[in-house]
Design a protein around this motif. Structure first.
Motif, PDB file in Angstrom:
ATOM      1  N   THR A  35     -72.052 -39.617 -42.586  1.00 52.58           N
ATOM      2  CA  THR A  35     -72.497 -40.891 -42.041  1.00 52.58           C
ATOM      3  C   THR A  35     -73.915 -40.720 -41.488  1.00 52.58           C
ATOM      4  OG1 THR A  35     -71.614 -40.426 -39.848  1.00 52.58           O
ATOM      5  CG2 THR A  35     -70.130 -41.529 -41.403  1.00 52.58           C
ATOM      6  N   ALA A  36     -74.510 -41.822 -41.066  1.00 54.06           N
ATOM      7  CA  ALA A  36     -75.867 -41.775 -40.529  1.00 54.06           C
ATOM      8  C   ALA A  36     -75.982 -40.851 -39.318  1.00 54.06           C
ATOM      9  CB  ALA A  36     -76.323 -43.179 -40.166  1.00 54.06           C
ATOM     10  N   ASP A  37     -74.888 -40.743 -38.553  1.00 56.27           N
ATOM     11  CA  ASP A  37     -74.922 -39.874 -37.368  1.00 56.27           C
ATOM     12  C   ASP A  37     -74.424 -38.454 -37.656  1.00 56.27           C
ATOM     13  OD1 ASP A  37     -72.247 -40.481 -37.645  1.00 56.27           O
ATOM     14  OD2 ASP A  37     -71.963 -41.174 -35.598  1.00 56.27           O
ATOM     15  N   GLY A  38     -74.243 -38.112 -38.938  1.00 55.17           N
ATOM     16  CA  GLY A  38     -73.893 -36.750 -39.324  1.00 55.17           C
ATOM     17  C   GLY A  38     -72.410 -36.448 -39.396  1.00 55.17           C
ATOM     18  N   LYS A  39     -71.566 -37.442 -39.164  1.00 57.68           N
ATOM     19  CA  LYS A  39     -70.117 -37.208 -39.205  1.00 57.68           C
ATOM     20  C   LYS A  39     -69.618 -37.253 -40.646  1.00 57.68           C
ATOM     21  CE  LYS A  39     -69.185 -38.619 -34.560  1.00 57.68           C
ATOM     22  NZ  LYS A  39     -68.299 -39.304 -33.651  1.00 57.68           N
ATOM     23  N   ARG A  40     -68.504 -36.586 -40.868  1.00 58.02           N
ATOM     24  CA  ARG A  40     -67.932 -36.513 -42.213  1.00 58.02           C
ATOM     25  C   ARG A  40     -66.837 -37.546 -42.463  1.00 58.02           C
ATOM     26  NH1 ARG A  40     -67.860 -29.979 -42.868  1.00 58.02           N
ATOM     27  NH2 ARG A  40     -70.105 -29.807 -43.116  1.00 58.02           N
ATOM     28  N   ASN A  41     -66.572 -38.385 -41.476  1.00 61.03           N
ATOM     29  CA  ASN A  41     -65.623 -39.481 -41.673  1.00 61.03           C
ATOM     30  C   ASN A  41     -66.011 -40.636 -40.766  1.00 61.03           C
ATOM     31  OD1 ASN A  41     -64.041 -39.520 -39.104  1.00 61.03           O
ATOM     32  ND2 ASN A  41     -63.489 -37.451 -39.746  1.00 61.03           N
ATOM     33  N   ILE A  42     -65.499 -41.810 -41.082  1.00 55.27           N
ATOM     34  CA  ILE A  42     -65.801 -42.988 -40.262  1.00 55.27           C
ATOM     35  C   ILE A  42     -64.582 -43.455 -39.478  1.00 55.27           C
ATOM     36  CG2 ILE A  42     -67.713 -43.800 -41.677  1.00 55.27           C
ATOM     37  CD1 ILE A  42     -65.802 -45.746 -43.027  1.00 55.27           C
ATOM     38  N   CYS A  43     -63.470 -42.757 -39.634  1.00 55.86           N
ATOM     39  CA  CYS A  43     -62.240 -43.207 -38.985  1.00 55.86           C
ATOM     40  C   CYS A  43     -61.796 -42.316 -37.831  1.00 55.86           C
ATOM     41  CB  CYS A  43     -61.122 -43.330 -40.006  1.00 55.86           C
ATOM     42  SG  CYS A  43     -60.716 -41.799 -40.845  1.00 55.86           S
ATOM     43  N   GLY A  44     -62.451 -41.199 -37.610  1.00 51.19           N
ATOM     44  CA  GLY A  44     -62.027 -40.243 -36.589  1.00 51.19           C
ATOM     45  C   GLY A  44     -61.955 -40.815 -35.186  1.00 51.19           C
ATOM     46  N   GLU A  45     -62.983 -41.560 -34.795  1.00 46.95           N
ATOM     47  CA  GLU A  45     -62.993 -42.159 -33.452  1.00 46.95           C
ATOM     48  C   GLU A  45     -61.843 -43.140 -33.281  1.00 46.95           C
ATOM     49  OE1 GLU A  45     -64.648 -42.150 -30.383  1.00 46.95           O
ATOM     50  OE2 GLU A  45     -65.408 -40.241 -31.113  1.00 46.95           O
ATOM     51  N   LYS A  46     -61.586 -43.938 -34.318  1.00 41.90           N
ATOM     52  CA  LYS A  46     -60.489 -44.910 -34.232  1.00 41.90           C
ATOM     53  C   LYS A  46     -59.146 -44.204 -34.149  1.00 41.90           C
ATOM     54  CE  LYS A  46     -62.845 -48.795 -36.287  1.00 41.90           C
ATOM     55  NZ  LYS A  46     -62.894 -49.756 -37.370  1.00 41.90           N
ATOM     56  N   ILE A  47     -58.983 -43.130 -34.916  1.00 37.63           N
ATOM     57  CA  ILE A  47     -57.742 -42.365 -34.872  1.00 37.63           C
ATOM     58  C   ILE A  47     -57.541 -41.787 -33.467  1.00 37.63           C
ATOM     59  CG2 ILE A  47     -56.633 -40.238 -35.705  1.00 37.63           C
ATOM     60  CD1 ILE A  47     -57.845 -40.979 -38.493  1.00 37.63           C
ATOM     61  N   LYS A  48     -58.595 -41.250 -32.894  1.00 34.77           N
ATOM     62  CA  LYS A  48     -58.523 -40.698 -31.537  1.00 34.77           C
ATOM     63  C   LYS A  48     -58.123 -41.785 -30.536  1.00 34.77           C
ATOM     64  CE  LYS A  48     -61.365 -38.182 -28.203  1.00 34.77           C
ATOM     65  NZ  LYS A  48     -62.676 -37.532 -28.011  1.00 34.77           N
ATOM     66  N   ASN A  49     -58.756 -42.949 -30.619  1.00 28.02           N
ATOM     67  CA  ASN A  49     -58.435 -44.049 -29.699  1.00 28.02           C
ATOM     68  C   ASN A  49     -57.012 -44.547 -29.899  1.00 28.02           C
ATOM     69  OD1 ASN A  49     -60.953 -43.979 -28.476  1.00 28.02           O
ATOM     70  ND2 ASN A  49     -61.830 -45.443 -29.909  1.00 28.02           N
ATOM     71  N   LEU A  50     -56.577 -44.674 -31.148  1.00 23.18           N
ATOM     72  CA  LEU A  50     -55.208 -45.110 -31.422  1.00 23.18           C
ATOM     73  C   LEU A  50     -54.199 -44.117 -30.859  1.00 23.18           C
ATOM     74  CD1 LEU A  50     -55.676 -46.376 -35.077  1.00 23.18           C
ATOM     75  CD2 LEU A  50     -54.975 -47.784 -33.132  1.00 23.18           C
ATOM     76  N   ARG A  51     -54.472 -42.828 -31.044  1.00 22.31           N
ATOM     77  CA  ARG A  51     -53.567 -41.784 -30.530  1.00 22.31           C
ATOM     78  C   ARG A  51     -53.471 -41.866 -29.011  1.00 22.31           C
ATOM     79  NH1 ARG A  51     -54.468 -37.008 -28.229  1.00 22.31           N
ATOM     80  NH2 ARG A  51     -56.659 -36.901 -28.835  1.00 22.31           N
ATOM     81  N   LYS A  52     -54.606 -42.001 -28.358  1.00 17.45           N
ATOM     82  CA  LYS A  52     -54.621 -42.037 -26.889  1.00 17.45           C
ATOM     83  C   LYS A  52     -54.011 -43.319 -26.329  1.00 17.45           C
ATOM     84  CE  LYS A  52     -58.219 -38.762 -25.978  1.00 17.45           C
ATOM     85  NZ  LYS A  52     -59.284 -38.414 -25.054  1.00 17.45           N
ATOM     86  N   ASN A  53     -53.986 -44.391 -27.124  1.00 17.73           N
ATOM     87  CA  ASN A  53     -53.449 -45.665 -26.650  1.00 17.73           C
ATOM     88  C   ASN A  53     -51.989 -45.895 -27.030  1.00 17.73           C
ATOM     89  OD1 ASN A  53     -55.769 -46.564 -25.286  1.00 17.73           O
ATOM     90  ND2 ASN A  53     -56.691 -47.210 -27.211  1.00 17.73           N
ATOM     91  N   LEU A  54     -51.345 -44.897 -27.624  1.00 16.43           N
ATOM     92  CA  LEU A  54     -49.920 -45.025 -27.908  1.00 16.43           C
ATOM     93  C   LEU A  54     -49.147 -45.102 -26.596  1.00 16.43           C
ATOM     94  CD1 LEU A  54     -49.452 -42.549 -30.887  1.00 16.43           C
ATOM     95  CD2 LEU A  54     -49.260 -45.035 -30.955  1.00 16.43           C
TER      96      LEU A  54
END
Length: 81
Positions: free
Chosen positions: A6-25
Motif C-alpha cells: 500500500t502507499a504506507d508500505g503495508k502488505r495488506n489493507i485489512c489488517g487494521e480492520k481485523i485488529k479492531n474487529l478482534r478487539k471489539n468482540l
C-alpha cells in the motif's frame, strides 16, 4: 522482484480492520484465540501470523479473508475497502 504494498508500505489493507474487529468482540479475544478460531475453519495459521496481518507485514489470502468474514460476520467488501 516487485512486492505489492500500500502507499504506507503495508502488505495488506485489512489488517487494521481485523485488529479492531478482534478487539471489539464481546468476549476478550487474543491473537492466539483468533488463530485457534481460524484453525477451526480449516486455516493453518498461528498467533505470529495474526500479529503480522494486523501490523500489515504479511499478505492475506482470499481463503483467509473468507474465514475472517465468517468469524466476524462481515463482508469481504468491508475488510478490503
Amino acid at each position: 522482484m516487485f512486492k505489492h504494498k500500500t502507499a504506507d508500505g503495508k502488505r495488506n489493507i485489512c489488517g487494521e480492520k481485523i485488529k479492531n474487529l478482534r478487539k471489539n468482540l464481546p468476549s476478550k479475544v487474543s491473537q492466539r484465540m483468533l488463530a485457534e478460531m481460524m484453525q477451526l475453519k480449516g486455516i493453518d495459521i498461528d498467533k505470529s501470523a495474526i500479529k503480522c496481518i494486523e501490523n500489515g507485514t504479511r499478505y492475506v489470502t482470499d481463503i483467509e479473508i473468507k474465514a475472517f468474514c465468517t468469524i466476524f460476520s462481515v463482508s469481504a467488501d468491508y475488510l478490503i475497502e
